[in-house]
Design a protein around this motif. Structure first.
Motif, PDB file in Angstrom:
ATOM      1  N   LYS A   1      -8.320  10.123  -4.066  1.00 37.18           N
ATOM      2  CA  LYS A   1      -8.374   9.478  -5.380  1.00 37.18           C
ATOM      3  C   LYS A   1      -9.804   9.431  -5.875  1.00 37.18           C
ATOM      4  O   LYS A   1     -10.748   9.431  -5.077  1.00 37.18           O
TER       5      LYS A   1
ATOM      6  N   ASN B   1       0.724   3.812  -3.006  1.00 37.59           N
ATOM      7  CA  ASN B   1       0.377   5.215  -2.773  1.00 37.59           C
ATOM      8  C   ASN B   1       1.441   6.134  -3.380  1.00 37.59           C
ATOM      9  O   ASN B   1       1.115   7.137  -4.016  1.00 37.59           O
TER      10      ASN B   1
ATOM     11  N   ASN C   1       0.830  -1.206   0.000  1.00 37.40           N
ATOM     12  CA  ASN C   1       0.000   0.000   0.000  1.00 37.40           C
ATOM     13  C   ASN C   1       0.864   1.256   0.000  1.00 37.40           C
ATOM     14  O   ASN C   1       0.573   2.219  -0.704  1.00 37.40           O
TER      15      ASN C   1
HETATM   16 MG    MG Z   1      -3.664   3.382  -0.664  1.00 42.89          MG
END
Ligand code: MG
Ligand code: ATP
Length: 442
Positions: free
Chosen positions: A397, A346, A342
């Motif tokens: 996002k 990111n 993650n």
């Molecule tokens: Mg993320």
């Protein structure tokens, strides 16, 4: 009436003397002034009393909880409009009636027992009773407060009642929606895990594709060689003369094939080994995913995570490793891999628009801790967002690209390991630090 009946002022003054007369007049003046004063005080008190009455009556009218005032015989002296409405009688009809008469079955007795205790102890008390209302029995929580006159003498009690039916209904509704929320959350966490698995699979698929096509191309070549060798051996078996066989060996380029045969076999074996390594990586991650804490190399886990994220994404990123070549933490590899995937994802997302996208993975030991930092040279995180990035569902996002659960789950995983995940200040871009307990010393 004859004037003889009255003494003239002059003769009266003559009787009692001038000085005494003055005293009388002054006394009359004083009494009059006192009377006026008293009258004023009375009017003020009356006005105050009236204001108090209005105040009390507005409370009795507006209070939504039940309010009942009783005398010492526990007969109703006054009741709030809410209570009158509940029992379906105007206050005039309630006054003088025993409060117990409005309660169902044994709850009347219970209330009286609780009142006696409250009065004896001169303390507030609470009891639940069933009130007979116009729509049927209703559970009510009564708070009992002794009512005293002049601060000492018992004058009855004040009962404030809260209808529990609605409260219980609201509570069970709340519980139901809480349960629903929990299920939704579990579903979202599962989705996030699936998304992370999806990213991983995209990387794995890409990774497996190369060696497999390599193996495939080599076996295809091997097939061709076999055909040619078969032709040659058929002629050998048929007892062909030596000259023909030498010529055939040259025509079929069997010497070159023999060399290539070795290369093809080596190539196929290399490809198969690469596949085997990938499968081993996967097995290692999934087997330890939910199990016990075990020594886990953060650098290796980060390297696999970075590899797969990079392969699954369209943009190019330069990845640099700094610090310890191997940094062992006591961790569940699968969970740490989820965190690092993650963090890398990111960072890659944040640098999507950049040509010079660079990711740095730095690891080091700090006392009893193994630390790994993932930093990028992207736009960084503004202060306003920094406070919220670990909140569940915080995402910048677009819909479908991020659920905003990645960092909150990662944070939870770090805490479950007895470690931490934090955003640390950096000169450029964003830098996340994962701190776990060392796993190389046990
Ligand atoms: Mg993320
Ligand atoms: N390296 C980074 N640079 C800039 N912003 C970042 C970075 N890492 C996280 N963020 C910000 O933090 C937000 C939350 O991140 P998080 O991983 O929790 O959710 P997400 O990536 O939006 O969605 P998900 O991980 O659930 O797919 C991101 O939407 C982004 O705004």
């Amino acid at each position: 009436m004859s004037p003889d009946h009255f003494q003239s002022t002059d003769s009266l003054r003559a009787d009692i003397g001038d000085a005494a007369w003055v005293d009388v007049m002054q006394a009359v003046d004083r009494t009059y002034a006192e009377l006026v004063d008293y009258q004023e005080q009375l009017e003020t008190r009356n006005a105050e009393l009236e204001a108090l009455r209005t105040f009390l009556s507005s409370i009795m009218h507006s209070i939504s909880d039940y309010l009942v005032v009783t005398d010492t015989a526990l007969c109703i002296a006054d009741a709030s409009r809410s209570f009158c409405k509940a029992v379906g009688l105007p206050v005039e009809k309630l006054v003088g009636q025993p409060i117990a008469g409005f309660l169902q079955g044994t709850s009347g007795g219970n209330l009286i027992t609780a009142i006696s205790r409250s009065v004896a102890q001169r303390a507030d008390n609470t009891v639940e009773a069933e009130l007979t209302t116009t729509i049927g029995p209703e559970p009510v929580e009564f708070r009992i407060a002794p009512r005293l006159r002049g601060g000492r003498k018992r004058a009855g009690v004040i009962l404030t009642g809260r209808p529990l039916g609605e409260l219980r209904r609201a509570y069970s509704e709340l519980e139901a929606s809480h349960e629903e929320l929990k299920q939704t959350q579990t579903q979202l966490v599962r989705n996030e895990k699936l998304a992370s698995l999806g990213r991983l699979l995209a990387g794995v698929a890409h990774e497996l594709n190369n060696p497999i096509s390599f193996v495939y191309a080599n076996t295809h070549a091997l097939e061709k060689y076999i055909n040619r060798f078969e032709t040659y051996f058929d002629r050998v078996q048929a007892g062909a003369p030596r000259e023909e066989l030498v010529e055939l060996r040259g025509t079929l380029k069997l010497d070159r094939d023999l060399r290539n045969l070795r290369t093809a076999i080596e190539g196929a074996r290399d490809g198969a080994e690469r596949v085997k390594n990938i499968v081993e990586d996967l097995r290692r991650l999934s087997a330890e995913g939910s199990g016990e804490l075990a020594p886990t190399d953060l650098v290796r886990t980060a390297s696999i995570a970075a590899d797969w994220v990079e392969r699954g994404s369209k943009s190019r990123v330069t990845i640099a490793f700094e610090g310890e070549p191997s940094c062992i933490a006591s961790a569940r590899a699968g969970h740490v891999q989820q965190v690092l995937m993650n963090l890398v994802q990111n960072a890659v997302d944040a640098m999507a628009e950049q040509d010079d996208a660079a990711l740095t993975i730095r690891s080091f030991y700090d006392g009893a801790h193994a630390v790994i930092e993932v930093s990028d040279n992207g736009p960084g995180i503004p202060d306003t967002a920094a406070a919220k990035i670990f909140d569940p569902f915080f995402t910048t996002k677009e819909v479908g690209k991020g659920t905003g659960l990645g960092l909150s789950i990662s944070h939870k995983i770090a805490e479950e390991h007895g470690g931490s995940l934090e955003l640390v200040p950096s000169d450029q871009g964003a830098c996340f630090r994962l701190t776990l307990l060392r796993g190389d010393q046990t």
